[in-house]
Each structure stands twice: as structure tokens, then as C-alpha cells.
Design a protein around this motif. Structure first.
Motif, PDB file in Angstrom:
ATOM      1  N   GLU A 226      55.065  39.186  47.210  1.00  0.00           N
ATOM      2  CA  GLU A 226      56.087  40.229  47.278  1.00  0.00           C
ATOM      3  C   GLU A 226      55.503  41.583  47.673  1.00  0.00           C
ATOM      4  O   GLU A 226      54.390  41.937  47.278  1.00  0.00           O
ATOM      5  CB  GLU A 226      56.791  40.366  45.922  1.00  0.00           C
ATOM      6  N   ASP A 227      56.307  42.332  48.411  1.00  0.00           N
ATOM      7  CA  ASP A 227      55.894  43.665  48.853  1.00  0.00           C
ATOM      8  C   ASP A 227      56.303  44.713  47.823  1.00  0.00           C
ATOM      9  O   ASP A 227      57.030  45.656  48.110  1.00  0.00           O
ATOM     10  CB  ASP A 227      56.521  43.985  50.210  1.00  0.00           C
ATOM     11  N   LYS A 228      55.855  44.509  46.602  1.00  0.00           N
ATOM     12  CA  LYS A 228      56.083  45.487  45.549  1.00  0.00           C
ATOM     13  C   LYS A 228      55.004  45.308  44.494  1.00  0.00           C
ATOM     14  O   LYS A 228      54.423  44.223  44.368  1.00  0.00           O
ATOM     15  CB  LYS A 228      57.473  45.343  44.935  1.00  0.00           C
ATOM     16  N   PRO A 229      54.716  46.352  43.730  1.00  0.00           N
ATOM     17  CA  PRO A 229      53.605  46.283  42.772  1.00  0.00           C
ATOM     18  C   PRO A 229      53.812  45.197  41.725  1.00  0.00           C
ATOM     19  O   PRO A 229      54.933  44.895  41.321  1.00  0.00           O
ATOM     20  CB  PRO A 229      53.607  47.679  42.132  1.00  0.00           C
ATOM     21  N   ILE A 230      52.695  44.611  41.300  1.00  0.00           N
ATOM     22  CA  ILE A 230      52.693  43.630  40.215  1.00  0.00           C
ATOM     23  C   ILE A 230      51.862  44.184  39.074  1.00  0.00           C
ATOM     24  O   ILE A 230      50.795  44.765  39.291  1.00  0.00           O
ATOM     25  CB  ILE A 230      52.108  42.283  40.678  1.00  0.00           C
ATOM     26  N   ASP A 231      52.362  44.009  37.869  1.00  0.00           N
ATOM     27  CA  ASP A 231      51.627  44.464  36.692  1.00  0.00           C
ATOM     28  C   ASP A 231      50.456  43.523  36.455  1.00  0.00           C
ATOM     29  O   ASP A 231      50.600  42.457  35.862  1.00  0.00           O
ATOM     30  CB  ASP A 231      52.557  44.479  35.477  1.00  0.00           C
ATOM     31  N   GLN A 232      49.294  43.903  36.924  1.00  0.00           N
ATOM     32  CA  GLN A 232      48.127  43.036  36.812  1.00  0.00           C
ATOM     33  C   GLN A 232      47.684  42.835  35.364  1.00  0.00           C
ATOM     34  O   GLN A 232      47.002  41.880  35.041  1.00  0.00           O
ATOM     35  CB  GLN A 232      46.968  43.608  37.636  1.00  0.00           C
ATOM     36  N   GLU A 233      48.080  43.753  34.493  1.00  0.00           N
ATOM     37  CA  GLU A 233      47.700  43.597  33.093  1.00  0.00           C
ATOM     38  C   GLU A 233      48.438  42.426  32.453  1.00  0.00           C
ATOM     39  O   GLU A 233      47.937  41.774  31.555  1.00  0.00           O
ATOM     40  CB  GLU A 233      48.015  44.887  32.325  1.00  0.00           C
ATOM     41  N   ALA A 234      49.662  42.169  32.937  1.00  0.00           N
ATOM     42  CA  ALA A 234      50.458  41.100  32.332  1.00  0.00           C
ATOM     43  C   ALA A 234      50.229  39.757  33.000  1.00  0.00           C
ATOM     44  O   ALA A 234      50.489  38.723  32.420  1.00  0.00           O
ATOM     45  CB  ALA A 234      51.942  41.452  32.394  1.00  0.00           C
ATOM     46  N   GLU A 235      49.723  39.754  34.227  1.00  0.00           N
ATOM     47  CA  GLU A 235      49.637  38.514  34.987  1.00  0.00           C
ATOM     48  C   GLU A 235      48.549  37.545  34.514  1.00  0.00           C
ATOM     49  O   GLU A 235      48.832  36.373  34.299  1.00  0.00           O
ATOM     50  CB  GLU A 235      49.422  38.848  36.468  1.00  0.00           C
ATOM     51  N   PRO A 236      47.291  37.985  34.322  1.00  0.00           N
ATOM     52  CA  PRO A 236      46.232  37.021  34.027  1.00  0.00           C
ATOM     53  C   PRO A 236      46.466  36.111  32.831  1.00  0.00           C
ATOM     54  O   PRO A 236      46.215  34.921  32.933  1.00  0.00           O
ATOM     55  CB  PRO A 236      45.001  37.922  33.828  1.00  0.00           C
ATOM     56  N   PRO A 237      46.984  36.611  31.667  1.00  0.00           N
ATOM     57  CA  PRO A 237      47.155  35.704  30.532  1.00  0.00           C
ATOM     58  C   PRO A 237      48.113  34.553  30.805  1.00  0.00           C
ATOM     59  O   PRO A 237      48.039  33.525  30.157  1.00  0.00           O
ATOM     60  CB  PRO A 237      47.710  36.627  29.434  1.00  0.00           C
ATOM     61  N   GLN A 238      49.031  34.721  31.756  1.00  0.00           N
ATOM     62  CA  GLN A 238      50.006  33.676  32.018  1.00  0.00           C
ATOM     63  C   GLN A 238      49.424  32.548  32.865  1.00  0.00           C
ATOM     64  O   GLN A 238      49.883  31.421  32.791  1.00  0.00           O
ATOM     65  CB  GLN A 238      51.234  34.278  32.716  1.00  0.00           C
ATOM     66  N   VAL A 239      48.447  32.852  33.698  1.00  0.00           N
ATOM     67  CA  VAL A 239      47.764  31.815  34.466  1.00  0.00           C
ATOM     68  C   VAL A 239      46.531  31.446  33.659  1.00  0.00           C
ATOM     69  O   VAL A 239      45.458  31.998  33.842  1.00  0.00           O
ATOM     70  CB  VAL A 239      47.378  32.315  35.874  1.00  0.00           C
ATOM     71  N   ASN A 240      46.699  30.501  32.734  1.00  0.00           N
ATOM     72  CA  ASN A 240      45.678  30.305  31.713  1.00  0.00           C
ATOM     73  C   ASN A 240      44.838  29.048  31.898  1.00  0.00           C
ATOM     74  O   ASN A 240      44.333  28.484  30.936  1.00  0.00           O
ATOM     75  CB  ASN A 240      46.327  30.299  30.318  1.00  0.00           C
ATOM     76  N   SER A 241      44.708  28.588  33.140  1.00  0.00           N
ATOM     77  CA  SER A 241      43.789  27.483  33.400  1.00  0.00           C
ATOM     78  C   SER A 241      43.207  27.637  34.797  1.00  0.00           C
ATOM     79  O   SER A 241      43.861  28.144  35.713  1.00  0.00           O
ATOM     80  CB  SER A 241      44.493  26.123  33.276  1.00  0.00           C
ATOM     81  N   LEU A 242      41.973  27.203  34.959  1.00  0.00           N
ATOM     82  CA  LEU A 242      41.343  27.232  36.274  1.00  0.00           C
ATOM     83  C   LEU A 242      42.054  26.281  37.229  1.00  0.00           C
ATOM     84  O   LEU A 242      42.125  26.531  38.435  1.00  0.00           O
ATOM     85  CB  LEU A 242      39.865  26.862  36.144  1.00  0.00           C
ATOM     86  N   PHE A 243      42.569  25.206  36.685  1.00  0.00           N
ATOM     87  CA  PHE A 243      43.368  24.270  37.471  1.00  0.00           C
ATOM     88  C   PHE A 243      44.550  25.017  38.092  1.00  0.00           C
ATOM     89  O   PHE A 243      44.837  24.892  39.291  1.00  0.00           O
ATOM     90  CB  PHE A 243      43.844  23.137  36.555  1.00  0.00           C
ATOM     91  N   GLY A 244      45.234  25.820  37.271  1.00  0.00           N
ATOM     92  CA  GLY A 244      46.382  26.568  37.761  1.00  0.00           C
ATOM     93  C   GLY A 244      46.004  27.565  38.844  1.00  0.00           C
ATOM     94  O   GLY A 244      46.701  27.712  39.851  1.00  0.00           O
ATOM     95  N   LEU A 245      44.887  28.260  38.649  1.00  0.00           N
ATOM     96  CA  LEU A 245      44.436  29.232  39.644  1.00  0.00           C
ATOM     97  C   LEU A 245      44.096  28.553  40.968  1.00  0.00           C
ATOM     98  O   LEU A 245      44.423  29.052  42.048  1.00  0.00           O
ATOM     99  CB  LEU A 245      43.218  29.988  39.116  1.00  0.00           C
ATOM    100  N   PHE A 246      43.437  27.412  40.892  1.00  0.00           N
ATOM    101  CA  PHE A 246      43.084  26.695  42.113  1.00  0.00           C
ATOM    102  C   PHE A 246      44.338  26.170  42.807  1.00  0.00           C
ATOM    103  O   PHE A 246      44.424  26.153  44.038  1.00  0.00           O
ATOM    104  CB  PHE A 246      42.136  25.542  41.795  1.00  0.00           C
ATOM    105  N   LEU A 247      45.308  25.751  42.031  1.00  0.00           N
ATOM    106  CA  LEU A 247      46.569  25.267  42.590  1.00  0.00           C
ATOM    107  C   LEU A 247      47.283  26.375  43.361  1.00  0.00           C
ATOM    108  O   LEU A 247      47.800  26.154  44.463  1.00  0.00           O
ATOM    109  CB  LEU A 247      47.461  24.747  41.460  1.00  0.00           C
ATOM    110  N   ILE A 248      47.311  27.572  42.796  1.00  0.00           N
ATOM    111  CA  ILE A 248      47.941  28.715  43.472  1.00  0.00           C
ATOM    112  C   ILE A 248      47.247  28.990  44.801  1.00  0.00           C
ATOM    113  O   ILE A 248      47.896  29.201  45.834  1.00  0.00           O
ATOM    114  CB  ILE A 248      47.886  29.962  42.570  1.00  0.00           C
ATOM    115  N   LEU A 249      45.927  28.985  44.785  1.00  0.00           N
ATOM    116  CA  LEU A 249      45.163  29.246  46.004  1.00  0.00           C
ATOM    117  C   LEU A 249      45.446  28.183  47.062  1.00  0.00           C
ATOM    118  O   LEU A 249      45.591  28.493  48.252  1.00  0.00           O
ATOM    119  CB  LEU A 249      43.673  29.287  45.673  1.00  0.00           C
ATOM    120  N   SER A 250      45.538  26.937  46.652  1.00  0.00           N
ATOM    121  CA  SER A 250      45.846  25.857  47.592  1.00  0.00           C
ATOM    122  C   SER A 250      47.234  26.038  48.191  1.00  0.00           C
ATOM    123  O   SER A 250      47.450  25.785  49.387  1.00  0.00           O
ATOM    124  CB  SER A 250      45.754  24.502  46.877  1.00  0.00           C
ATOM    125  N   ALA A 251      48.184  26.484  47.369  1.00  0.00           N
ATOM    126  CA  ALA A 251      49.533  26.734  47.870  1.00  0.00           C
ATOM    127  C   ALA A 251      49.535  27.849  48.911  1.00  0.00           C
ATOM    128  O   ALA A 251      50.263  27.784  49.910  1.00  0.00           O
ATOM    129  CB  ALA A 251      50.463  27.091  46.708  1.00  0.00           C
TER     130      ALA A 251
END
Length: 360
Positions: A226-251
Motif C-alpha cells: 500500500e502507498d500509505k504509512p504502516i505502523d512498523q511498531e505494530a507489524e513485527p509481533p503479528q508475523v511471528n514465525s520465520l515460516f510466515g516471513l519467508f512465505l510473504i517474501l515468496s508471495a
């Protein structure tokens, strides 16, 4: 059994979609046990694996041409997702990985053209593209069992998506699973899924109660683009697995494949801007997690340890979109063009990290 133990000791970290603590070789389906045995064999005796290649083909045939899988292909309505069906899909994923890594072109092509599309049809039929693990853990064993069942289904769907993304990245194949249908949630805490005893999950359970509703792959990728700011302080705790992070990158790589095709036709310079924005935001999330998990804890996550190399590749392709057309053949039968592209992106010299990108 030796090869089953070998699978869970050495191959499981790269295939975290089978719940290790509840797996029982005496009650698991024949297809899943055979697939795990063959996988364990390739790790226990890699030099002898080629001698058993005919068994790989036999198990592939047993799974995909067997009555259970064929019945799913003929289903008109969404069937109940039983344990037997879950294990059949898990076995199919494992044999696709094994056969996809074979050197013979005809095997690779059969896996990409026949087996993977059939498996994707099945996960759609089972509604796994909409699977969400919304179970809030407490001290009850029943709740933990429900959590693990849903998490297994989420991880199975996520792994099928990763296999498709693998073909996009390494074989220049158009994605078969589109982002608009990726309404399954991200894989959650690896600690809970990998735990052998319920006591090991207590600290994570308390933390999970304060988490928001589970995020879906589609919603996360959209938010990152999205072309609007994201609250980076709130985002990391919600993506709470390396599997999830890798999945996002693959997408993001799958979306990049589609957007670069549009960019080549429309010649619009800002077409890839959302992907570049998303990759930068993904890196911020990764860095926040990396400070929490030292390299020793990332290592057991199998090939996901190469996430930063995949991120590097995405960034370079955004800056050099002409490299897509230089790969020539779409849906290639080998990774030769991929390696040539990497060398070109590195100015003719492939660095050590990128040369270790896993290929199949």
C-alpha cells in the motif's frame, strides 16, 4: 525406523508442515510413511539415492494415481478434511519435492505440469486457500489439539504455495495460485508447532492471547504494498514465525512476476513501485525478528535461512526488470537460465550467499 528418524532429524526443518509430536508410524497412512521413508533415505545415504529413484516414481504413482487421490479429483462438493486426506496431501507434497529435485527433465516436467496442478486443485477443493488458525490457546489439551490441527492445515496450504512460488522463481513459471485467493493465515509460532510436550508452549500461549486476529497472506502482502504509512511498531509481533516471513517474501516474488509482465507491455515505469515498497518493509520486519532470533535459531529453519538472498534477488529484479525477458523460455525445464540471470545481476560474478540459493 531409521529413515523416519532421519527425516525428522535432518529434513523436517525444511518441511515443517507435519506435526512431529503426533506423528506415529504405526497409524500414519501408507503413502505418508513411504514418502517420509524416501525423504529420510535421501538424507541418510545421498550417494545411494539415485539407485532408489525407481521407488520414487512408484510412490509418486501410488499417491497421485491411487484411488484416494483420484476420488478427490472427481469430487463435486467440498469434502470433510479428515486425517487421512491431510496425510495424503502431505505425502503428495513430499513426493513432489523429491521428484522435482531429480535430474531427468521428463520427471521435472511431469511434476510441474501434472502433479503440482493436481495438488493445487485438491487444496482448493478442500478450501485450504481460506484456512485460518483462529484458535486461542489456553491450558486445555482439547484447545491445543484444535490449534495444532488448524495450524497443520495452514502450513500444508502454505507449503503448496511455496512449491508454486519455487517454480515461479527458479523455472520462470507463471504462478498457479494467485494472491487474490491466498486467504489462508500465516503460519504461526514455530515453538508451539515444534513442541514435543504441552509445557513447552506455555510462555508462547500467554503471549498469543494478546495478539490480534491472525493475518492472511493476502492481507499482509496488500498492506506491505500500500502507498500509505504502516505502523512498523505494530507489524513485527503479528508475523511471528520465520515460516510466515519467508512465505510473504515468496508471495512478493509471485506478484513481481505478474507485474513485470504488465510493465513490459505498458512500459509504465512505476508499475513495480509497490513491490519495491513491500520488499523494503519486509526487510524492516525481518531485521526486527533477526535481532530477536540469533543465527543459531534461524539455522534450523532449513532453506529459509536464505531469505535475505531471496530478498536481494527481488530488489535487483525490481531495479533490472529487463532481466525477466532475458531468461527467454517461460516454464523452463532447468534452472540454467536462473543461474545465468543471477550471474548477470551480480555483474558476472555470483557471490557465495546467492550461489547457495536452494534449487530443485
Amino acid at each position: 525406523m531409521r529413515f523416519v528418524d532421519t527425516f525428522f532429524q535432518h529434513a523436517y526443518s525444511s518441511n515443517p508442515f507435519i506435526h512431529k509430536a503426533s506423528f506415529n508410524v504405526n497409524t500414519a497412512s501408507r503413502s505418508l510413511v513411504l514418502a517420509i521413508l524416501l525423504f529420510g533415505l535421501t538424507y541418510a545415504s545421498p550417494e545411494s539415492a539415485s539407485a532408489y529413484s525407481e521407488y520414487f516414481g512408484m510412490v509418486e504413482y501410488l499417491i497421485f494415481e491411487g484411488p484416494e487421490f483420484q476420488q478427490l479429483l472427481r469430487q463435486k462438493d467440498h469434502p470433510v478434511v479428515s486425517t487421512a486426506i491431510i496425510q495424503l496431501v502431505q505425502a503428495a507434497i513430499l513426493i513432489i519435492e523429491l521428484q522435482g529435485s531429480q535430474a531427468k527433465v521428463e520427471i521435472k516436467r511431469r511434476i510441474r505440469v501434472q502433479r503440482l496442478p493436481a495438488l493445487i486443485f485438491v487444496v482448493r477443493l478442500l478450501n485450504l486457500t481460506k484456512m485460518v488458525n483462529d484458535t486461542i490457546l489456553d491450558s486445555h489439551v482439547v484447545t491445543l489439539e484444535e490449534y495444532l490441527r488448524k495450524e497443520t492445515l495452514v502450513r500444508v496450504m502454505a507449503w503448496v504455495y511455496l512449491v508454486d512460488a519455487h517454480c515461479v522463481i527458479f523455472y520462470h513459471s507463471p504462478p498457479q495460485i494467485r494472491l487474490f485467493e491466498a486467504d489462508f493465515s500465516l503460519p504461526m509460532h514455530d515453538t508451539i508447532f515444534d513442541a514435543i510436550h504441552p509445557d513447552e508452549t506455555s510462555s508462547v500461549t500467554l503471549d498469543q492471547r494478546s495478539q490480534a486476529s491472525p493475518l492472511t497472506l493476502r492481507s499482509v502482502v496488500q498492506r506491505l504494498m500500500e502507498d500509505k504509512p504502516i505502523d512498523q511498531e505494530a507489524e513485527p509481533p503479528q508475523v511471528n514465525s520465520l515460516f510466515g516471513l519467508f512465505l510473504i517474501l515468496s508471495a512478493l516474488h509471485c506478484v513481481l512476476f505478474d507485474l513485470q509482465a504488465i510493465a513490459n507491455i505498458t512500459n509504465t515505469p512505476d508499475t513495480l513501485k509497490p513491490i519495491e515498497r513491500a520488499l523494503d518493509r519486509w526487510k524492516l520486519i525481518w531485521d526486527s525478528k533477526y535481532t530477536e532470533h540469533q543465527l543459531s535459531s534461524i539455522g534450523p529453519s532449513g532453506f529459509m535461512v536464505h531469505a535475505l538472498e531471496f530478498w536481494w534477488l527481488g530488489k535487483r529484479l525490481v531495479k533490472n526488470p529487463h532481466m525477466f525477458s532475458m531468461r527467454g523460455e517461460v516454464a523452463a525445464d532447468s534452472t540454467g537460465a536462473f543461474h545465468e540471470m543471477i550471474k548477470s545481476l551480480k555483474g558476472g560474478q555470483m557471490d557465495q550467499d546467492v550461489s547457495q540459493l536452494p534449487v530443485g
